[in-house]
Design an enzyme around this catalytic site. Structure first.
Site, short mmCIF file in Angstrom:
data_model
loop_
_atom_site.label_atom_id
_atom_site.label_comp_id
_atom_site.label_asym_id
_atom_site.label_seq_id
_atom_site.Cartn_x
_atom_site.Cartn_y
_atom_site.Cartn_z
N LYS A 138 0.92 -1.21 -0.11
CA LYS A 138 -0.07 0.12 0.06
C LYS A 138 0.87 1.35 0.05
CE LYS A 138 -3.65 1.90 2.67
NZ LYS A 138 -4.63 1.64 3.84
N SER A 184 -9.54 1.99 2.84
CA SER A 184 -8.81 2.32 1.95
C SER A 184 -7.76 1.77 1.03
CB SER A 184 -8.07 3.74 2.94
OG SER A 184 -7.21 3.03 3.66
N SER A 243 -9.67 -0.72 7.10
CA SER A 243 -9.27 -0.38 5.62
C SER A 243 -8.45 -1.60 5.07
CB SER A 243 -8.03 0.72 5.68
OG SER A 243 -9.01 1.82 5.45
N1 GLN Z 1 -12.90 3.81 6.28
C1 GLN Z 1 -12.25 4.21 7.33
C2 GLN Z 1 -12.27 5.54 7.57
O1 GLN Z 1 -12.45 6.32 6.59
C3 GLN Z 1 -11.45 3.42 7.99
C4 GLN Z 1 -9.94 3.86 7.37
C5 GLN Z 1 -8.93 3.30 7.71
O2 GLN Z 1 -9.00 1.94 8.27
N2 GLN Z 1 -7.76 3.69 7.14
O3 GLN Z 1 -11.54 6.04 8.40
#
Ligand code: GLN
Length: 492
Positions: free
Chosen positions: A79, A154, A178
């Site tokens: 990532k 993400s 994410s």
């Molecule tokens: N979707 C969640 C957020 O927007 C989790 C993001 C993540 O785990 N980095 O915060």
């Protein structure tokens, strides 16, 4: 079977029998990326030259046998919020478009040490803040099972790269879901390890008390192998846990007597009927294998989402303070004085990141601190106690990973609620620091559905054991998604 559909164990055999070399394997995946990725944008950077160099070094390692492990010669994607020496690390932000780290994150150093081949850096929501890659400066990565739908976020670039067979394994990061949410939306496996088990050194922070790096793969064994490689104590991460003995393999013994808790709060009305049915099919299979199912209540879960938002945004506002144009990242040229320069620089952040910085700063302000931040920390403490109590009644928890399969790209733009519904099942594991694993458990309207297992801190092995039982019991095939297929083969 196509190479793209093989798991790591099968690739390992081919490499060990010299049926294919690491360089040939790397070229195969690079070609596949060139062919498929224009439709998906799963990769922000493909590190072709470095990959081929690493692959030929892996071939040498394999030839001598010295230091070769399960991942030697196996391509892995990372990532793009995890630092890679000499390969740019953008966090999908305009502010870091030209940032090339001069050091490796510990997880990357560990991959290099065993001779894994780094193929490139994958797309994400800017600074990992989002659930759909709508927030990426490099464009949205659509769902590989139906491109009209999101692939989650993400870590969607990692999930899509694995689901389409552009790479067999990938690293993601998980602050509130994410790794698990995009893995569930794309029909692959993902693990958020226990907080502190995997070093965060070199992970660009979003909310450091919640962030954790973890594996995404095409089977339970695949994520086990990558997890085993990256886990371990690291003096460079002050929150790193003491070394645990590395397990040689997944425990495969009988599941008889294992108590599986079904939290009432995670099977409520917001859950799509079809998702519930598929997760309950997992529960029935576990019961048939001798597990004892217990319904239980975790009352703190009703506050999980607001607690997550409060703490994550507060920490984000602090993490993002460094992007002021002075020492790190891009500096905007406009602005007549320092304040003007900083303002112009920070203007380049995306809307969602700015929204979180503003809200987080507000939560931490003198007038709100006690009512918001302190209160949220108290709920977090309660939630830990609530989960600890639940784990005296059961050995692990089973739930859906998300309330629905992947929503459509337009729907996501319209409906904030859809976004929230994708997160309320995952954030508790981050708030309590426990490990959580998602695995595919069927399809609903041709889109994958994920089931989630959570266990007490350090009990990853239990998650692997149960997930691999399910995989063996359902004899799942690992087919690749390439755009608009029907997932009928996957139906239970
Ligand atoms: N979707 C969640 C957020 O927007 C989790 C993001 C993540 O785990 N980095 O915060």
């Amino acid at each position: 079977m196509e190479i793209a559909e093989l798991n790591v164990a099968a690739l390992r055999k081919m490499l060990d029998r010299r049926e294919i070399s690491a360089v040939e394997l790397t070229n195969y995946y690079l070609d596949r990326i060139a062919q498929l990725d224009p439709d998906f944008r799963a990769f922000i950077t493909v590190s072709r030259e470095q990959a081929l160099r690493m692959a030929s070094a892996a071939d040498q390692k394999l030839a001598t046998g010295e230091g070769a492990t399960a991942l030697t010669g196996i391509p892995v994607a990372v990532k793009d919020n995890i630092c890679t020496n000499g390969i740019r690390t953008t966090c999908a932000s305009r502010l870091l478009a030209d940032f090339t780290p001069i050091f490796d994150a510990t997880v990357v150093a560990k991959l290099k040490q065993v001779g894994a081949v780094l193929l490139g850096k994958t797309n994400l929501d800017e600074f990992a803040m989002g659930s759909s890659t709508k927030e990426s400066a490099y464009g949205l990565t659509p769902n590989p099972w139906d491109r009209r739908h999101v692939s989650g976020g993400s870590s969607s670039g990692s999930a899509v790269a694995v689901a389409t067979g552009m790479v067999p394994l990938a690293l993601g990061s998980d602050t509130g879901g994410s790794i698990r949410q995009p893995a569930a939306f794309c029909g692959v496996w993902g693990l958020k390890p226990t907080y502190g088990r995997v070093s965060r050194y070199g992970l660009v922070p979003y909310a450091p008390s919640l962030d954790q790096i973890g594996p995404i793969g095409r089977s339970t064994e695949d994520i086990f192998l990558l997890d085993r490689c990256i886990a371990g104590y690291d003096p460079l991460d002050p929150t790193s846990l003491p070394e645990q003995a590395a397990a040689a393999g997944i425990v495969t013994g009988s599941l008889r007597g294992l108590k599986v808790g079904l939290p009432r709060e995670l099977f409520g009305d917001s859950l799509a009927m079809g998702v519930k049915e598929r997760v309950m099919a997992v529960a029935r299979e576990l019961a048939a294998a001798g597990c004892i199912l217990t319904e239980l209540s975790l009352p703190s879960l009703q506050y999980a989402l607001p607690t997550y938002y409060l703490l994550a945004y507060a920490e984000a506002s602090s993490s993002m303070a460094r992007y002021d144009g002075v020492r790190h990242g891009k500096r905007a040229c406009s602005g007549s004085d320092v304040t003007g320069m900083m303002t112009a620089t920070r203007q380049e952040l995306g809307t969602e990141v700015k929204r979180r910085i503003l809200l987080g700063t507000y939560f931490l302000g003198k007038d709100c601190y006690d009512d918001y931040y302190v209160r949220a920390q108290q709920v977090r403490t309660w939630m830990k106690a609530d989960f600890a109590a639940a784990f005296t009644e059961c050995d692990l928890l089973l739930s859906p990973t998300t309330a629905t399969p992947a929503f459509t790209i337009d729907e996501e733009a319209l409906d904030e609620r859809a976004l929230a519904l994708t997160e309320c099942y995952t954030v508790a594991a981050n708030l309590t620091g426990i490990p959580a694993l998602t695995f595919p458990c069927g399809f609903l309207n041709h889109l994958p559905v994920g089931a989630q297992l959570m266990a007490p801190a350090g009990a990853e092995q239990r998650l692997f054991q149960v997930a691999s039982h399910w995989e063996a019991a359902t004899k799942r095939q690992t087919r690749c998604a390439q755009g608009d297929q029907k997932g009928a083969f996957y139906e239970l």
